[in-house]
Motif scaffolding. Structure first.
Motif, PDB file in Angstrom:
ATOM      1  N   ILE A  31     -22.088 -13.785 -26.780  1.00 55.37           N
ATOM      2  CA  ILE A  31     -22.540 -15.030 -26.143  1.00 55.37           C
ATOM      3  C   ILE A  31     -21.659 -15.378 -25.117  1.00 55.37           C
ATOM      4  CG2 ILE A  31     -22.761 -17.626 -26.869  1.00 55.37           C
ATOM      5  CD1 ILE A  31     -22.686 -16.440 -29.834  1.00 55.37           C
ATOM      6  N   MET A  32     -22.513 -15.802 -24.069  1.00 52.79           N
ATOM      7  CA  MET A  32     -21.501 -15.710 -22.738  1.00 52.79           C
ATOM      8  C   MET A  32     -22.029 -17.018 -22.061  1.00 52.79           C
ATOM      9  SD  MET A  32     -21.603 -13.176 -19.624  1.00 52.79           S
ATOM     10  CE  MET A  32     -20.580 -13.552 -18.002  1.00 52.79           C
ATOM     11  N   VAL A  33     -21.102 -17.905 -21.527  1.00 51.54           N
ATOM     12  CA  VAL A  33     -21.471 -18.893 -20.999  1.00 51.54           C
ATOM     13  C   VAL A  33     -20.570 -18.478 -19.387  1.00 51.54           C
ATOM     14  CG1 VAL A  33     -21.158 -21.461 -20.231  1.00 51.54           C
ATOM     15  CG2 VAL A  33     -21.626 -20.488 -22.629  1.00 51.54           C
ATOM     16  N   PHE A  34     -21.454 -18.746 -18.295  1.00 49.64           N
ATOM     17  CA  PHE A  34     -21.090 -18.215 -16.762  1.00 49.64           C
ATOM     18  C   PHE A  34     -20.946 -19.683 -16.043  1.00 49.64           C
ATOM     19  CE2 PHE A  34     -22.643 -17.145 -12.461  1.00 49.64           C
ATOM     20  CZ  PHE A  34     -21.211 -16.736 -11.994  1.00 49.64           C
ATOM     21  N   GLU A  35     -19.782 -19.898 -15.892  1.00 47.51           N
ATOM     22  CA  GLU A  35     -19.537 -21.246 -15.056  1.00 47.51           C
ATOM     23  C   GLU A  35     -19.294 -20.779 -13.665  1.00 47.51           C
ATOM     24  OE1 GLU A  35     -19.278 -24.119 -16.244  1.00 47.51           O
ATOM     25  OE2 GLU A  35     -18.827 -23.909 -18.301  1.00 47.51           O
ATOM     26  N   GLY A  36     -20.902 -21.049 -12.878  1.00 41.91           N
ATOM     27  CA  GLY A  36     -20.717 -20.658 -11.255  1.00 41.91           C
ATOM     28  C   GLY A  36     -22.228 -20.767 -10.861  1.00 41.91           C
ATOM     29  N   VAL A  37     -22.288 -20.595  -9.724  1.00 36.25           N
ATOM     30  CA  VAL A  37     -23.628 -20.605  -8.761  1.00 36.25           C
ATOM     31  C   VAL A  37     -23.882 -19.142  -8.620  1.00 36.25           C
ATOM     32  CG1 VAL A  37     -24.689 -21.556  -7.099  1.00 36.25           C
ATOM     33  CG2 VAL A  37     -23.249 -23.044  -8.086  1.00 36.25           C
ATOM     34  N   TYR A  38     -25.173 -18.748  -8.847  1.00 34.46           N
ATOM     35  CA  TYR A  38     -25.622 -17.402  -8.613  1.00 34.46           C
ATOM     36  C   TYR A  38     -25.941 -17.417  -7.061  1.00 34.46           C
ATOM     37  CZ  TYR A  38     -26.569 -16.031 -13.510  1.00 34.46           C
ATOM     38  OH  TYR A  38     -26.334 -15.695 -14.807  1.00 34.46           O
ATOM     39  N   VAL A  39     -25.694 -16.314  -6.431  1.00 30.68           N
ATOM     40  CA  VAL A  39     -25.851 -16.193  -4.959  1.00 30.68           C
ATOM     41  C   VAL A  39     -26.434 -14.984  -4.851  1.00 30.68           C
ATOM     42  CG1 VAL A  39     -23.799 -17.274  -4.149  1.00 30.68           C
ATOM     43  CG2 VAL A  39     -23.645 -14.955  -4.659  1.00 30.68           C
ATOM     44  N   GLU A  40     -27.234 -14.617  -3.800  1.00 26.50           N
ATOM     45  CA  GLU A  40     -28.197 -13.514  -3.585  1.00 26.50           C
ATOM     46  C   GLU A  40     -27.292 -12.119  -3.743  1.00 26.50           C
ATOM     47  OE1 GLU A  40     -31.947 -12.291  -0.808  1.00 26.50           O
ATOM     48  OE2 GLU A  40     -30.657 -14.090  -0.248  1.00 26.50           O
ATOM     49  N   LYS A  84     -39.025 -12.967  -4.410  1.00 31.22           N
ATOM     50  CA  LYS A  84     -38.939 -12.473  -5.876  1.00 31.22           C
ATOM     51  C   LYS A  84     -39.008 -13.545  -6.902  1.00 31.22           C
ATOM     52  CE  LYS A  84     -36.782  -8.026  -4.733  1.00 31.22           C
ATOM     53  NZ  LYS A  84     -35.599  -6.996  -4.933  1.00 31.22           N
ATOM     54  N   LYS A  85     -38.402 -14.849  -6.486  1.00 29.79           N
ATOM     55  CA  LYS A  85     -38.152 -16.004  -7.439  1.00 29.79           C
ATOM     56  C   LYS A  85     -39.699 -16.446  -7.841  1.00 29.79           C
ATOM     57  CE  LYS A  85     -35.765 -18.764  -9.820  1.00 29.79           C
ATOM     58  NZ  LYS A  85     -35.375 -19.965  -9.286  1.00 29.79           N
ATOM     59  N   ARG A  86     -40.687 -16.278  -6.836  1.00 32.72           N
ATOM     60  CA  ARG A  86     -41.795 -17.118  -7.091  1.00 32.72           C
ATOM     61  C   ARG A  86     -42.542 -16.676  -8.493  1.00 32.72           C
ATOM     62  NH1 ARG A  86     -45.449 -15.431  -2.365  1.00 32.72           N
ATOM     63  NH2 ARG A  86     -47.080 -17.024  -3.556  1.00 32.72           N
ATOM     64  N   SER A  87     -42.076 -15.473  -8.931  1.00 33.71           N
ATOM     65  CA  SER A  87     -42.771 -15.121 -10.232  1.00 33.71           C
ATOM     66  C   SER A  87     -41.870 -15.684 -11.582  1.00 33.71           C
ATOM     67  CB  SER A  87     -43.080 -13.746 -10.486  1.00 33.71           C
ATOM     68  OG  SER A  87     -41.863 -12.824 -10.458  1.00 33.71           O
ATOM     69  N   TRP A  88     -41.005 -16.581 -11.352  1.00 36.48           N
ATOM     70  CA  TRP A  88     -40.011 -16.930 -12.461  1.00 36.48           C
ATOM     71  C   TRP A  88     -40.257 -18.493 -12.548  1.00 36.48           C
ATOM     72  CZ3 TRP A  88     -37.433 -13.944 -15.931  1.00 36.48           C
ATOM     73  CH2 TRP A  88     -37.374 -12.504 -15.606  1.00 36.48           C
ATOM     74  N   SER A  89     -40.228 -19.160 -13.434  1.00 35.51           N
ATOM     75  CA  SER A  89     -39.945 -20.503 -13.553  1.00 35.51           C
ATOM     76  C   SER A  89     -38.795 -21.123 -12.744  1.00 35.51           C
ATOM     77  CB  SER A  89     -39.664 -20.974 -14.948  1.00 35.51           C
ATOM     78  OG  SER A  89     -39.103 -22.506 -15.162  1.00 35.51           O
ATOM     79  N   PRO A  90     -39.144 -22.107 -11.800  1.00 41.99           N
ATOM     80  CA  PRO A  90     -38.366 -22.836 -11.084  1.00 41.99           C
ATOM     81  C   PRO A  90     -36.913 -23.091 -11.712  1.00 41.99           C
ATOM     82  CG  PRO A  90     -40.353 -23.681 -10.775  1.00 41.99           C
ATOM     83  CD  PRO A  90     -40.577 -23.062 -11.832  1.00 41.99           C
ATOM     84  N   LYS A  91     -36.926 -23.393 -12.997  1.00 36.83           N
ATOM     85  CA  LYS A  91     -35.527 -23.698 -13.616  1.00 36.83           C
ATOM     86  C   LYS A  91     -34.871 -22.410 -14.037  1.00 36.83           C
ATOM     87  CE  LYS A  91     -38.209 -25.464 -17.198  1.00 36.83           C
ATOM     88  NZ  LYS A  91     -39.667 -25.420 -16.627  1.00 36.83           N
ATOM     89  N   THR A  92     -35.177 -21.269 -13.788  1.00 35.23           N
ATOM     90  CA  THR A  92     -34.372 -20.301 -14.225  1.00 35.23           C
ATOM     91  C   THR A  92     -33.402 -19.946 -13.167  1.00 35.23           C
ATOM     92  OG1 THR A  92     -35.945 -18.727 -13.112  1.00 35.23           O
ATOM     93  CG2 THR A  92     -36.222 -19.057 -15.279  1.00 35.23           C
ATOM     94  N   PHE A  93     -32.106 -19.725 -13.625  1.00 35.09           N
ATOM     95  CA  PHE A  93     -30.781 -19.056 -12.889  1.00 35.09           C
ATOM     96  C   PHE A  93     -30.490 -20.205 -11.715  1.00 35.09           C
ATOM     97  CE2 PHE A  93     -33.869 -15.447 -13.872  1.00 35.09           C
ATOM     98  CZ  PHE A  93     -33.212 -14.822 -14.676  1.00 35.09           C
ATOM     99  N   MET A  94     -30.619 -21.455 -12.269  1.00 42.05           N
ATOM    100  CA  MET A  94     -30.313 -22.447 -11.375  1.00 42.05           C
ATOM    101  C   MET A  94     -29.051 -23.192 -11.976  1.00 42.05           C
ATOM    102  SD  MET A  94     -32.415 -22.214  -8.725  1.00 42.05           S
ATOM    103  CE  MET A  94     -32.144 -23.881  -8.046  1.00 42.05           C
ATOM    104  N   GLY A  95     -28.432 -24.021 -11.043  1.00 41.79           N
ATOM    105  CA  GLY A  95     -27.313 -24.665 -11.322  1.00 41.79           C
ATOM    106  C   GLY A  95     -25.898 -23.983 -11.449  1.00 41.79           C
ATOM    107  N   GLU A  96     -24.964 -24.684 -12.086  1.00 39.05           N
ATOM    108  CA  GLU A  96     -23.623 -24.139 -12.224  1.00 39.05           C
ATOM    109  C   GLU A  96     -23.133 -23.772 -13.735  1.00 39.05           C
ATOM    110  OE1 GLU A  96     -20.964 -27.490 -10.677  1.00 39.05           O
ATOM    111  OE2 GLU A  96     -21.947 -27.315  -8.580  1.00 39.05           O
TER     112      GLU A  96
END
Length: 276
Positions: A31-40, A84-96
């Motif tokens: 169970i992992m909580v990643f605190e950070g913003v994803y970058v390309e 590539k993000k267009r086929s995923w929900s806009p809510k995915t992989f967002m935020g901190e």
């Protein structure tokens, strides 16, 4: 096959240069909580101690869990950006803050009669993570028309393009073929197809053929899309399915597409054991 020296399941976030941003590990459930913003360029690296068995993986809190069969000890999942993000929900992989999990699948999950085709984390190329979809054509190479869209569990079919309307698009190819691989023997007896129904933009297939890894095949007579089309077949043990010989209707549009394929069955009795 199990690595006796490492019994840990490990989730890691790595950047484009392979540098570690975060990590978590456990023997049975991570169970992992990643605190950070994803970058390309960021990737999720999943390492498992045992191959040829099932795991339940969540790559993001806005993505369903995936019950997958791993044939390699490491999976690299690329965080989608841009096109590539267009086929995923806009809510995915967002935020901190991001919630990821992985655990060994339970026996009741593995042994259940279920849709064996779904894999919400499928990606291009053989990653050793099954089921896996591929095709001999994907319209303009765009993510919203990739083969993986047909096994992502999303059934919306009344439009085309950005999520939730991803589909497998054939770029007007009359010889288009779709391949679904399971990575191990499975026993199946039912196929369900959702063909895209964005009319009048779309065309539709009146006929298709399913070829199975055991050498058998089934001819399918299809209807105009908009609802599930179910085909009961004689139970068989297979490792892959190919959808081919797609014949379009006489409608003027050149754009038929597949929204989803579901394949119902169970783990093959030939495998002879439940994973432990």
């Amino acid at each position: 096959m199990e690595d006796k020296g490492n019994k840990m399941i490990c989730l890691e976030i790595i950047d484009q240069a392979g540098q570690l941003r975060a990590a978590a590990a456990d023997e049975d459930q991570v169970i992992m909580v990643f605190e950070g913003v994803y970058v390309e360029g960021d990737q999720i690296r999943l390492s498992v101690p045992q191959t040829d068995c099932h795991y339940v993986v969540r790559v993001d809190d806005a993505v369903d869990e995936a019950l997958v069969y791993m044939t390699r000890r490491e999976l690299l999942f690329e965080i989608p950006f841009g096109e590539k993000k267009r086929s995923w929900s806009p809510k995915t992989f967002m935020g901190e803050r991001h919630y990821l999990t992985c655990r060994r699948a339970e026996g009741y999950e593995i042994g259940a009669y279920r849709n064996l085709a779904e894999n919400v984390i499928d990606q291009h190329g053989d990653r050793g993570c099954f089921p896996h979809a591929s095709a001999n054509v994907e319209t303009r190479g765009e993510a919203v028309f990739a083969a993986r869209n047909a096994i992502d569990g999303v059934l919306a079919d009344r439009s085309h393009g950005d999520w939730p309307y991803g589909s497998w698009g054939i770029n007007r190819r009359l010889d288009a073929e779709f391949m679904l691989e399971f990575g191990r023997p499975v026993d199946i007896d039912k196929i369900v197809l959702y063909t895209r129904a964005d009319f009048p933009h779309d065309n539709w297939w009146v006929q298709a053929r399913l070829i199975f890894s055991d050498g058998s095949w089934e001819a399918l007579m299809l209807e105009k899309g908009g609802k599930a089309q179910t085909f009961l077949i004689e139970r068989k043990t297979i490792t892959w399915i190919k959808l081919t010989d797609l014949i379009q209707s006489s409608d003027p549009s050149p754009f038929p597409a597949l929204t989803q394929i579901q394949v119902y069955g169970m783990e093959s009795a030939d495998r002879g054991k439940v994973e432990k």
